[in-house]
Design a protein around this motif. Sequence first.
Motif, PDB file in Angstrom:
ATOM      1  N   GLY A   5       0.831  -1.171   0.000  1.00 21.37           N
ATOM      2  CA  GLY A   5       0.000   0.000   0.000  1.00 21.37           C
ATOM      3  C   GLY A   5       0.877   1.235   0.000  1.00 21.37           C
ATOM      4  N   GLU A   6       0.512   2.191  -0.794  1.00 23.47           N
ATOM      5  CA  GLU A   6       1.256   3.439  -0.851  1.00 23.47           C
ATOM      6  C   GLU A   6       0.369   4.555  -0.329  1.00 23.47           C
ATOM      7  OE1 GLU A   6       3.945   2.211  -4.743  1.00 23.47           O
ATOM      8  OE2 GLU A   6       2.781   4.047  -4.748  1.00 23.47           O
ATOM      9  N   GLU A   7       0.876   5.239   0.696  1.00 16.85           N
ATOM     10  CA  GLU A   7       0.085   6.275   1.351  1.00 16.85           C
ATOM     11  C   GLU A   7       0.321   7.638   0.687  1.00 16.85           C
ATOM     12  OE1 GLU A   7       2.325   4.383   2.902  1.00 16.85           O
ATOM     13  OE2 GLU A   7       1.207   3.049   4.263  1.00 16.85           O
ATOM     14  N   ASP A   8      -0.713   8.434   0.736  1.00 18.80           N
ATOM     15  CA  ASP A   8      -0.652   9.769   0.143  1.00 18.80           C
ATOM     16  C   ASP A   8      -1.576  10.692   0.953  1.00 18.80           C
ATOM     17  OD1 ASP A   8      -2.390  11.494  -2.163  1.00 18.80           O
ATOM     18  OD2 ASP A   8      -0.207  11.704  -2.185  1.00 18.80           O
ATOM     19  N   PRO A   9      -1.151  11.906   1.301  1.00 12.03           N
ATOM     20  CA  PRO A   9       0.148  12.496   0.999  1.00 12.03           C
ATOM     21  C   PRO A   9       1.244  11.935   1.896  1.00 12.03           C
ATOM     22  CG  PRO A   9      -1.073  13.961   2.407  1.00 12.03           C
ATOM     23  CD  PRO A   9      -1.995  12.809   2.096  1.00 12.03           C
ATOM     24  N   GLN A  10       2.473  12.290   1.627  1.00 10.45           N
ATOM     25  CA  GLN A  10       3.568  11.856   2.491  1.00 10.45           C
ATOM     26  C   GLN A  10       3.529  12.603   3.816  1.00 10.45           C
ATOM     27  OE1 GLN A  10       7.398  12.032   0.646  1.00 10.45           O
ATOM     28  NE2 GLN A  10       7.006  10.285  -0.686  1.00 10.45           N
ATOM     29  N   ALA A  11       3.088  13.877   3.758  1.00 14.76           N
ATOM     30  CA  ALA A  11       3.017  14.674   4.973  1.00 14.76           C
ATOM     31  C   ALA A  11       1.777  15.544   4.932  1.00 14.76           C
ATOM     32  CB  ALA A  11       4.271  15.533   5.123  1.00 14.76           C
ATOM     33  N   LEU A  12       1.203  15.772   6.109  1.00 14.18           N
ATOM     34  CA  LEU A  12      -0.029  16.545   6.232  1.00 14.18           C
ATOM     35  C   LEU A  12       0.027  17.337   7.528  1.00 14.18           C
ATOM     36  CD1 LEU A  12      -2.908  17.040   5.113  1.00 14.18           C
ATOM     37  CD2 LEU A  12      -3.633  14.998   6.364  1.00 14.18           C
ATOM     38  N   SER A  13      -0.261  18.640   7.435  1.00 11.15           N
ATOM     39  CA  SER A  13      -0.249  19.484   8.624  1.00 11.15           C
ATOM     40  C   SER A  13      -1.572  20.224   8.720  1.00 11.15           C
ATOM     41  CB  SER A  13       0.914  20.480   8.541  1.00 11.15           C
ATOM     42  OG  SER A  13       0.957  21.285   9.709  1.00 11.15           O
ATOM     43  N   ILE A  14      -2.254  20.076   9.842  1.00 13.27           N
ATOM     44  CA  ILE A  14      -3.560  20.697  10.019  1.00 13.27           C
ATOM     45  C   ILE A  14      -3.654  21.309  11.412  1.00 13.27           C
ATOM     46  CG2 ILE A  14      -4.725  19.132   8.417  1.00 13.27           C
ATOM     47  CD1 ILE A  14      -5.729  17.558  10.835  1.00 13.27           C
ATOM     48  N   GLN A  15      -4.698  22.080  11.630  1.00 11.50           N
ATOM     49  CA  GLN A  15      -4.960  22.664  12.945  1.00 11.50           C
ATOM     50  C   GLN A  15      -5.862  21.724  13.743  1.00 11.50           C
ATOM     51  OE1 GLN A  15      -2.484  25.616  12.554  1.00 11.50           O
ATOM     52  NE2 GLN A  15      -3.859  25.682  14.331  1.00 11.50           N
ATOM     53  N   GLU A  16      -5.688  21.774  15.033  1.00 15.04           N
ATOM     54  CA  GLU A  16      -6.530  20.981  15.918  1.00 15.04           C
ATOM     55  C   GLU A  16      -8.004  21.290  15.644  1.00 15.04           C
ATOM     56  OE1 GLU A  16      -5.629  21.624  20.067  1.00 15.04           O
ATOM     57  OE2 GLU A  16      -5.625  19.454  20.402  1.00 15.04           O
ATOM     58  N   GLY A  17      -8.815  20.264  15.606  1.00 11.33           N
ATOM     59  CA  GLY A  17     -10.235  20.442  15.335  1.00 11.33           C
ATOM     60  C   GLY A  17     -10.605  20.178  13.888  1.00 11.33           C
TER      61      GLY A  17
END
Lengths: 114, 106
Positions: B4-16
């Motif tokens: 399995g290949e995951e996407d995106p490699q990196a993800l940055s979000i705000q709490e909530g």
Amino acid sequence: IAGITQAPTSQILAAGRRMTLRCTQDMRHNAMYWYRQDLGLGLRLIHYSNTAGTTGKGEVPDGYSVSRANTDDFPLTLASAVPSQTSVYFCASSEGTGGTDTQYFGPGTRLTVL
Amino acid sequence: SQQGEEDPQALSIQEGENATMNCSYKTSINNLQWYRQNSGRGLVHLILIRSNEREKHSGRLRVTLDTSKKSSSLLITASRAADTASYFCNTGKLIFGQGTTLQVKP
């Protein structure tokens, strides 16, 4: 319930030395696995065992050996460590074999070979 | 390869906020599993979805599976700082991809 334990937690080793990483599970799982995790490469399977007394090679077996004398223990041995074996090593187990069952992972051993 | 290949490699979000990560694979599967790895720790199993299921929920986690597209998605709703971790999908073979690294900012 301990699940899977690994020892040591971390180790610094001189190149050429022999090292055994220990792994013990208390869930009576049939299958056990050793992975190494390197930055940018994900987890790669080193060796596996589907049942006590049997072992098999994974994706990156060279330089490593394993044994499965009983259900609970699955030690990984580096006969003569090299710097490229610097990595984090994870042991895992699953009730069934074949990779479709849920795997339970140990906390890992961080190994540095100088 | 069934990796399995995951996407995106990196993800940055705000709490909530909600976080969605995807997994694609190449061959037929019996089930697909998602795991989480906190920094410096071993992988922890989150959820398993069988090939005949289309959606599964567990708390704030929602997993979908589209076998026709050979893809799965993991949705984490109302994210928390404690959800910061790497997330891996596994398609039933002893192969793990590089995962999606999720950072949830407080």
